[in-house]
Structure formats: structure tokens, C-alpha cells
Design a protein around this motif. Structure first.
Motif, short mmCIF file in Angstrom:
data_model
loop_
_atom_site.label_atom_id
_atom_site.label_comp_id
_atom_site.label_asym_id
_atom_site.label_seq_id
_atom_site.Cartn_x
_atom_site.Cartn_y
_atom_site.Cartn_z
N ALA A 11 0.84 -1.21 0.00
CA ALA A 11 0.00 0.00 0.00
C ALA A 11 0.87 1.25 0.00
O ALA A 11 0.59 2.23 -0.72
CB ALA A 11 -0.94 -0.01 1.20
N ALA A 12 1.93 1.25 0.78
CA ALA A 12 2.82 2.41 0.84
C ALA A 12 3.58 2.58 -0.48
O ALA A 12 3.79 3.71 -0.95
CB ALA A 12 3.80 2.25 2.00
N ALA A 13 3.98 1.46 -1.08
CA ALA A 13 4.69 1.55 -2.36
C ALA A 13 3.77 2.11 -3.44
O ALA A 13 4.20 2.92 -4.28
CB ALA A 13 5.20 0.16 -2.76
N ASP A 14 2.53 1.69 -3.44
CA ASP A 14 1.58 2.17 -4.45
C ASP A 14 1.22 3.64 -4.22
O ASP A 14 1.08 4.41 -5.18
CB ASP A 14 0.31 1.32 -4.43
N GLN A 17 3.34 7.45 -0.25
CA GLN A 17 3.31 8.20 1.01
C GLN A 17 2.74 7.32 2.10
O GLN A 17 1.75 6.60 1.88
CB GLN A 17 2.46 9.48 0.89
N PHE A 18 3.36 7.38 3.28
CA PHE A 18 2.87 6.60 4.40
C PHE A 18 1.49 7.09 4.85
O PHE A 18 0.65 6.30 5.28
CB PHE A 18 3.86 6.68 5.56
N GLN A 19 1.26 8.40 4.73
CA GLN A 19 -0.01 8.95 5.20
C GLN A 19 -1.17 8.42 4.35
O GLN A 19 -2.22 8.04 4.88
CB GLN A 19 0.03 10.48 5.14
N LEU A 43 13.70 -8.48 6.99
CA LEU A 43 14.42 -8.73 5.74
C LEU A 43 15.89 -8.33 5.81
O LEU A 43 16.70 -8.77 5.00
CB LEU A 43 13.74 -7.97 4.60
N GLY A 44 16.20 -7.44 6.77
CA GLY A 44 17.58 -6.98 6.90
C GLY A 44 17.99 -5.97 5.85
O GLY A 44 19.20 -5.83 5.58
N VAL A 45 17.04 -5.27 5.26
CA VAL A 45 17.33 -4.25 4.25
C VAL A 45 16.39 -3.06 4.45
O VAL A 45 15.36 -3.17 5.12
CB VAL A 45 17.15 -4.80 2.81
N ARG A 46 16.76 -1.93 3.84
CA ARG A 46 15.86 -0.79 3.81
C ARG A 46 14.99 -0.89 2.57
O ARG A 46 15.46 -1.19 1.48
CB ARG A 46 16.66 0.52 3.79
N LEU A 47 13.70 -0.63 2.75
CA LEU A 47 12.75 -0.73 1.65
C LEU A 47 12.35 0.63 1.09
O LEU A 47 11.96 0.73 -0.08
CB LEU A 47 11.50 -1.50 2.12
N PHE A 48 12.39 1.65 1.93
CA PHE A 48 11.98 3.00 1.51
C PHE A 48 13.07 4.02 1.86
O PHE A 48 13.82 3.84 2.82
CB PHE A 48 10.68 3.41 2.22
#
Length: 311
Positions: A11-14, A17-19, A43-48
Motif C-alpha cells: 500500500a505504501a509503495a503504491d 506516502q505513508f499517510q 528482511l535486513g534491508v531498507r525498503l523506503f
């Protein structure tokens, strides 16, 4: 992997914005941030990465996104597979040539829009166990043999009383008869290799033998109906019982005879079994169809064991 965090990530990727993701998911922006952070730790990684216009995907986030979408689709498919309205009605019949199968074919013809899965279980214990576990929705059986009552959570209704016929080869002593009484069958060898101890049909034939003094032999291996018909056609001393609604085909040269049995006519009781709490909507349709089409129950001049459940 927690699906809520995966759903929040998508949802955030689509939204970018987090809001906006929080509004779509009906949670707070803080909840979205916590879920994303938990997923990143897993996952051990940054996604955003934070940008002036919101949240952008990192390279790892871009790589994870199609897999995240597939995880959610797989979850939806898993739920749909067990949702009663979205899966076929699973019904057990004893054999494909039996009267039970004929009842189910009639239902399918009347309701072709209902998806069916047809299974064939050997005995009533397996059928009842499959009903209680949810493996199947219903089963056609004869109930209930002495000492084997149905569990309280299993319901049943008798849907067909199937007359038995006497099946002979062309050289049998009774081959020319238009009908035979049960008394006239005393002393004749009735061969039924499919009669297996412990089954409901064996309980039925045990009572038939005890009541009328018949001779039923279950010797030899059971190679199926085709082999049975071959043997009956070639052996004048042997005959067998066959349900009037059993659909069998044999070579024209066999010359087999299906002879009605009278005074009384033994009938085999077929009942539908199901779990009282089964929510599948098509099960109610099947029961209504059988109630509307059932015929020949409790007819005058027929016989069945005392243990058969009433209608």
C-alpha cells in the motif's frame, strides 16, 4: 512473514506516502511506520527512502515489491480455496456405476452451474470421517448398521430405495422367468465377491440371508463388475443381485437377464449424509433437489433391514 506488514508495504509503495497508505488501510501513520520498520528488520534491508514528495522505494524495495504482491495473491487464493461459496461441492459416491452416481448426475443436469468434485470412498467410517474433517461435504450411504450409529453431528436423510434384481446368464435355471419371488431363490447360488465384512452393504445382505434363507457366496477375489458379469454369463449355476438403478453395460453375446424380485422386493436404502454445521450453499441445493426427486421410498411389498433409519 506477517501478511499485514506485507500488505502495508504494498500500500505504501503504491501510494508513495505513508499517510495515504494509512488512510487506505484505516490505521494511523505511526502504525504504517512501525509495520514497515518491522518488515525491514525481518528482511535486513531498507525498503523506503524518505523524499520531499513522500516515500520512495530503494533498490531492495523495488526487488521485493513483485514478490510481495504475489504473497498477497497467494493468500487470497488460499482463503478462496476453503470459502464454501468459492469451491466445488465435494460429494462421495460408492462407485461410478451405482444408483448414487445416477442421483448425483441428475443433480448436475438440473444444476450445471454448481461445480462438483466427485470422490469414491470405500466404507462408511472413512466417509463419516471425511465429512467431519471437512474433506467432503456429503456422502451417499446406507445407514445405520447395527452397533454403528451415526455421530450426533452427522445428519442423514433417505433419498432412494433401490429394488434389487436377480441377474443370471442365459443358461441359468431361472433365466426365462419374468420375475422371481425370494422364496424361489432359496437353494440357488448367489455370487457376490464384493461383499466385504464390516461394510454397510454386507450388513444388509447378512440380514437378507438370515430373513429368507438365501445362499450368498463371497468367495474369490473381486475383479470388479466386468469380471463378475463375464463369470455369471459363462456359469449356469451362478447368479447375483444387482441394483435396478445400477448402470452396467455388457457384450450382447453374454445374454444376461435382469429379473425383478418380488414377494417381497428387497430394496437397498440410499441416504445422504452431511455435517450439521456445513455452510456450503450448494449442499442445501443438493438436499432440496433430492427431496423433490426422491421416489419409491417405503413402498408396499418391499423389504429392508430393521436397522435402516427412517426417512
Amino acid at each position: 512473514m506477517d501478511l499485514d506488514t506485507v500488505r502495508t508495504f504494498v500500500a505504501a509503495a503504491d501510494a508513495g506516502q505513508f499517510q495515504e497508505a494509512a488512510a487506505e488501510l484505516a490505521v494511523t501513520q505511526q502504525a504504517v511506520s512501525k509495520r514497515i520498520a518491522a518488515l525491514e528488520r525481518k528482511l535486513g534491508v531498507r525498503l523506503f527512502t524518505r523524499t520531499a514528495r513522500g516515500a520512495g522505494l530503494t533498490i531492495d524495495g523495488q526487488a521485493f515489491l513483485p514478490h510481495a504482491r504475489e504473497l498477497l495473491r497467494a493468500a487470497e487464493r488460499a482463503v478462496a480455496s476453503v470459502r464454501p461459496a468459492d469451491r466445488p461441492l465435494r460429494v462421495d459416491v460408492l462407485t461410478s456405476r451405482s444408483a448414487q452416481s445416477g442421483l448425483l448426475r441428475g443433480f448436475h443436469s438440473a444444476h450445471p452451474e454448481i461445480d462438483l468434485d466427485v470422490v469414491m470412498l470405500f466404507d462408511i467410517e472413512k466417509a463419516v470421517g471425511a465429512i467431519r474433517s471437512g474433506e467432503i461435504d456429503a456422502s451417499f450411504r446406507a445407514v445405520a448398521a447395527p452397533g454403528r450409529p451415526l455421530p450426533e453431528d452427522i445428519a442423514s436423510v433417505r433419498v432412494l430405495d433401490e429394488p434389487l434384481q436377480f441377474l443370471t446368464g442365459p443358461a441359468h435355471a431361472l433365466a426365462g422367468a419374468r420375475s422371481v419371488t425370494l422364496a424361489r431363490l432359496v437353494g440357488h447360488r448367489i455370487w457376490m465377491p464384493g461383499v466385504v465384512p464390516g461394510t454397510e452393504w454386507t450388513a444388509y445382505y447378512d440380514d437378507l440371508v438370515a430373513e429368507f434363507g438365501l445362499t450368498i457366496e463371497a468367495t474369490g477375489p473381486n475383479f470388479g463388475s466386468d469380471a463378475l458379469l463375464d463369470t455369471i454369463a459363462d456359469t449356469p449355476a451362478l447368479a447375483t443381485f444387482m441394483g435396478a438403478d445400477s448402470r452396467l453395460v455388457w457384450p450382447a453375446g453374454h445374454g444376461l437377464r435382469r429379473i425383478p424380485v418380488t414377494d417381497p422386493t428387497p430394496v437397498y436404502p440410499h441416504s445422504l449424509l452431511w455435517h450439521r454445521d456445513n455452510p456450503h450453499p450448494a449442499l442445501a441445493t443438493l438436499r432440496a433437489h433430492l427431496a423433490a426427486t426422491a421416489a419409491g421410498r417405503d413402498a408396499v411389498g418391499t423389504w429392508m433391514p430393521d436397522w435402516v433409519l427412517p426417512r
